[in-house]
Design a protein around this motif. Structure first.
Motif, short mmCIF file in Angstrom:
data_model
loop_
_atom_site.label_atom_id
_atom_site.label_comp_id
_atom_site.label_asym_id
_atom_site.label_seq_id
_atom_site.Cartn_x
_atom_site.Cartn_y
_atom_site.Cartn_z
N LEU A 1 0.87 -1.03 -0.11
CA LEU A 1 -0.11 -0.04 0.04
C LEU A 1 1.00 1.25 -0.01
O LEU A 1 0.61 2.21 -0.99
CB LEU A 1 -0.89 -0.09 1.23
N GLN A 2 1.90 1.23 0.71
CA GLN A 2 2.74 2.45 0.81
C GLN A 2 3.69 2.63 -0.41
O GLN A 2 4.13 3.68 -0.66
CB GLN A 2 3.83 2.22 2.25
N SER A 3 3.68 1.81 -1.25
CA SER A 3 4.65 1.72 -2.56
C SER A 3 3.72 2.30 -3.49
O SER A 3 4.40 2.57 -4.52
CB SER A 3 5.23 0.30 -2.79
N MET A 4 2.34 2.35 -3.46
CA MET A 4 1.56 3.04 -4.48
C MET A 4 1.39 4.18 -4.35
O MET A 4 0.85 5.08 -3.39
CB MET A 4 0.05 2.48 -4.11
N HIS A 5 2.19 5.11 -5.43
CA HIS A 5 2.29 6.48 -5.46
C HIS A 5 0.99 7.11 -5.68
O HIS A 5 0.37 6.66 -6.66
CB HIS A 5 3.67 6.81 -6.15
N ASP A 6 0.79 8.10 -5.24
CA ASP A 6 -0.32 9.24 -5.55
C ASP A 6 -1.73 8.42 -5.31
O ASP A 6 -2.69 8.60 -5.84
CB ASP A 6 -0.39 9.60 -6.97
N VAL A 7 -1.76 7.49 -4.28
CA VAL A 7 -3.02 6.79 -3.81
C VAL A 7 -3.16 7.18 -2.24
O VAL A 7 -2.27 7.02 -1.54
CB VAL A 7 -2.79 5.40 -4.13
N SER A 8 -4.38 7.60 -2.10
CA SER A 8 -4.66 7.82 -0.65
C SER A 8 -5.28 6.87 0.01
O SER A 8 -6.19 5.95 -0.29
CB SER A 8 -5.75 9.29 -0.61
N LEU A 9 -4.77 6.42 1.23
CA LEU A 9 -5.23 5.52 1.96
C LEU A 9 -6.21 5.62 3.31
O LEU A 9 -5.61 6.79 3.87
CB LEU A 9 -4.07 4.55 2.56
N TYR A 10 -7.38 5.30 3.48
CA TYR A 10 -8.08 5.56 4.52
C TYR A 10 -8.73 4.19 5.46
O TYR A 10 -8.53 3.14 4.75
CB TYR A 10 -9.30 6.24 4.14
N LEU A 11 -8.80 4.36 6.45
CA LEU A 11 -9.29 3.39 7.34
C LEU A 11 -10.68 3.77 8.18
O LEU A 11 -10.29 5.14 8.64
CB LEU A 11 -8.30 3.02 8.50
N LEU A 12 -11.66 3.05 8.16
CA LEU A 12 -12.80 3.27 9.01
C LEU A 12 -12.54 3.17 10.34
O LEU A 12 -12.13 2.15 10.84
CB LEU A 12 -13.86 2.71 8.69
N SER A 13 -12.38 4.16 11.19
CA SER A 13 -11.99 4.24 12.73
C SER A 13 -12.82 3.29 13.47
O SER A 13 -12.30 2.34 14.38
CB SER A 13 -11.88 5.64 13.18
N ALA A 14 -14.13 3.33 13.24
CA ALA A 14 -15.11 2.49 14.07
C ALA A 14 -14.50 0.95 13.86
O ALA A 14 -14.89 0.00 14.83
CB ALA A 14 -16.54 2.65 13.58
N ASP A 15 -14.24 0.53 12.67
CA ASP A 15 -13.90 -0.97 12.42
C ASP A 15 -12.50 -1.11 13.02
O ASP A 15 -12.30 -2.24 13.33
CB ASP A 15 -13.81 -1.14 10.90
N ILE A 16 -11.58 -0.19 12.97
CA ILE A 16 -10.16 -0.40 13.60
C ILE A 16 -10.55 -0.51 15.22
O ILE A 16 -9.99 -1.52 15.87
CB ILE A 16 -9.48 0.76 13.46
N GLU A 17 -11.36 0.34 15.99
CA GLU A 17 -11.49 0.10 17.31
C GLU A 17 -12.38 -1.17 17.67
O GLU A 17 -11.98 -1.80 18.59
CB GLU A 17 -12.33 1.37 17.73
N ALA A 18 -13.27 -1.49 16.84
CA ALA A 18 -14.22 -2.60 17.00
C ALA A 18 -13.25 -3.81 16.99
O ALA A 18 -13.62 -4.93 17.72
CB ALA A 18 -15.24 -2.77 15.94
N ARG A 19 -12.32 -4.03 16.35
CA ARG A 19 -11.48 -5.18 15.96
C ARG A 19 -10.19 -5.12 17.13
O ARG A 19 -9.22 -5.96 16.88
CB ARG A 19 -11.04 -5.28 14.61
#
Length: 99
Positions: A49-67
């Motif tokens: 994911l970090q090697s993909m240039h010019d691509v914005s990465l997002y995480l849904l915070s509620a799902d991070i917390e729930a897991r």
């Protein structure tokens, strides 16, 4: 034309993840939701994911917390809430859901 890609499956679904990652173009965004957020805790996926240039990465915070992944994230993805998810969807010409 930019696309928001959302993925809800864990990285163990390698075929789906590879299909998703190969479809992402520069300027696109990837939002990991539901079990897709597990990718943020796995080094092999986060390197890709970090090697993909010019691509914005997002995480849904509620799902991070729930897991219980809050302290295990290994990427510089932006945490967003449900309202920001809607706003992000409106900012892109297309939304592709990888399920």
């Amino acid at each position: 034309m930019t696309t928001l890609h959302t993925i809800n499956k864990a990285p163990s679904d390698t075929s789906l993840w590879q299909s998703c990652l190969s479809a992402i173009l520069p300027g696109d965004a990837l939002l990991m939701i539901e079990n897709g957020v597990y990718a943020a805790s796995q080094t092999s996926i986060t390197r890709q994911l970090q090697s993909m240039h010019d691509v914005s990465l997002y995480l849904l915070s509620a799902d991070i917390e729930a897991r219980g992944l809050t302290d295990q994230i290994r990427t510089d993805a932006t945490l967003i809430d449900d309202q920001q998810f809607v706003e992000l969807s409106c900012q892109h010409a297309k939304v592709v859901s990888w399920f």
